[in-house]
Design a protein around this motif. Structure first.
Motif, PDB file in Angstrom:
ATOM      1  N   MET A 234      -6.503   4.443  -6.605  1.00 10.17           N
ATOM      2  CA  MET A 234      -7.870   4.472  -6.027  1.00 10.17           C
ATOM      3  C   MET A 234      -7.976   5.895  -4.998  1.00 10.17           C
ATOM      4  N   SER A 235      -9.218   6.445  -4.992  1.00 10.92           N
ATOM      5  CA  SER A 235      -9.402   7.515  -4.077  1.00 10.92           C
ATOM      6  C   SER A 235     -10.213   6.968  -3.038  1.00 10.92           C
TER       7      SER A 235
ATOM      8  N   ASP B 125      -4.538  14.977   4.843  1.00  7.48           N
ATOM      9  CA  ASP B 125      -5.295  14.070   3.917  1.00  7.48           C
ATOM     10  C   ASP B 125      -5.231  12.663   4.168  1.00  7.48           C
ATOM     11  N   PHE B 126      -3.839  12.172   4.734  1.00  4.93           N
ATOM     12  CA  PHE B 126      -3.618  11.090   5.060  1.00  4.93           C
ATOM     13  C   PHE B 126      -4.177  10.604   6.185  1.00  4.93           C
TER      14      PHE B 126
ATOM     15  N   TRP C  88      -3.196   4.672  -2.817  1.00  5.54           N
ATOM     16  CA  TRP C  88      -4.218   5.645  -2.201  1.00  5.54           C
ATOM     17  C   TRP C  88      -3.956   7.118  -2.521  1.00  5.54           C
ATOM     18  N   THR C  89      -4.978   7.867  -3.024  1.00  5.91           N
ATOM     19  CA  THR C  89      -4.601   9.257  -3.245  1.00  5.91           C
ATOM     20  C   THR C  89      -6.076   9.814  -3.087  1.00  5.91           C
TER      21      THR C  89
ATOM     22  N   GLN D 212       0.875  -1.163   0.131  1.00  7.24           N
ATOM     23  CA  GLN D 212      -0.002  -0.023   0.078  1.00  7.24           C
ATOM     24  C   GLN D 212       0.930   1.230   0.172  1.00  7.24           C
ATOM     25  N   VAL D 213       0.520   2.261  -1.008  1.00  3.74           N
ATOM     26  CA  VAL D 213       1.462   3.329  -1.189  1.00  3.74           C
ATOM     27  C   VAL D 213       0.343   4.534  -0.684  1.00  3.74           C
ATOM     28  N   PHE D 214       0.706   5.484  -0.033  1.00  7.53           N
ATOM     29  CA  PHE D 214      -0.031   6.670   0.358  1.00  7.53           C
ATOM     30  C   PHE D 214       0.488   7.822  -0.450  1.00  7.53           C
ATOM     31  N   ALA D 215      -0.337   8.178  -1.614  1.00  9.36           N
ATOM     32  CA  ALA D 215       0.054   9.633  -2.151  1.00  9.36           C
ATOM     33  C   ALA D 215      -0.712  10.510  -1.906  1.00  9.36           C
TER      34      ALA D 215
END
Length: 250
Positions: A75-76, A12-13, A49-50, A3-6
């Motif tokens: 994916m948002s 926002d995170f 995830w963005t 999982q990558v959090f962009a």
């Protein structure tokens, strides 16, 4: 899958972290179903995830904040932005039933969108990522809508989305339905949001018809006929092979 959090900022995170946990858990259950019954043998390398804005303006140019490539799913997890997006499909037309449905859209429905992206990685589809994919895209997109909805939603929730998308297709058939279902993929993402989504509604409803009305609920028999079409050299358009084009005549 990694999982990558962009996100642009920690706020926002923090705002979306709990939603990514819920969605990932739901996807993991669905993944097991795909691996067991629907030809999923190789996972994408990860989920990015963005935000809606980054998904549609930085990572891609399509107006839908969920998409997949050979390696990654983007994916948002923002339910509010998804609700707003689906309401925009109405193009200002008033429909109380559809508006109420999308204003109250649940996380389970958002999870099926993520499931859609993972379903693209099934080996049951005859085209690979990177292929021109000019034939039968409606079948893959329709199956990627149908399978997660059928498996991840309750029977009532499934019947509700069927009813909503039937209504939407009727509303916009004259405006956006003059082309063949086989044209899905030929400039599909160059029009308005509603013109794009029209092809998804139509493809989902075609697959539902094939599975539930023609095959008695046997999804694999429908896949078998699709693979037969490919093995025999795609001699006719896929809609003709399945005899579904008449479903969408104006």
């Amino acid at each position: 899958m990694k999982q990558v959090f962009a996100f642009n900022n920690k706020e926002d995170f923090d705002r979306y972290q709990d939603k990514t946990v819920i969605l990932y858990q739901k996807l993991d259950v669905y993944r097991l179903e795909l691996e067991k019954n629907f030809g999923l043998t190789e996972l994408p390398r990860g989920i990015v995830w963005t935000t809606h804005e980054l998904a549609t303006m930085t990572f891609s140019t399509i107006p839908i904040p969920a998409f997949t490539s050979r390696e990654l799913i983007f994916m948002s997890p923002d339910v509010v932005s998804w609700r707003k997006l689906f309401l925009e499909q109405l193009e200002g037309q008033k429909n109380e039933k559809i508006e109420a449905y999308y204003k109250n859209l649940k996380m389970d429905h958002i999870a099926t969108i993520l499931g859609h992206e993972l379903t693209h990685h099934s080996d049951l589809f005859v085209d690979e990522f990177g292929d021109e994919r000019e034939d039968g895209i409606w079948f893959e997109e329709g199956m990627c809508e149908y399978i997660p909805r059928k498996l991840m939603l309750s029977p009532l929730e499934f019947s509700e989305i069927v009813e909503i998308e039937l209504e939407l297709m009727k509303m916009f058939r004259k405006k956006y339905g003059s082309h063949s279902i086989n044209d899905f993929g030929q400039g599909s993402y160059e029009g308005s949001l509603t013109s794009i989504m029209f092809d998804y509604w139509r493809s989902f409803l075609a697959i539902r018809y094939l599975v539930e009305e023609q095959a008695g609920g046997d999804i694999m028999s429908v896949f078998g006929k699709y693979q037969q079409w490919n093995q025999e050299g795609r001699k006719v358009p896929l809609s003709e092979h399945f005899n579904v084009e008449s479903m969408f005549s104006l």
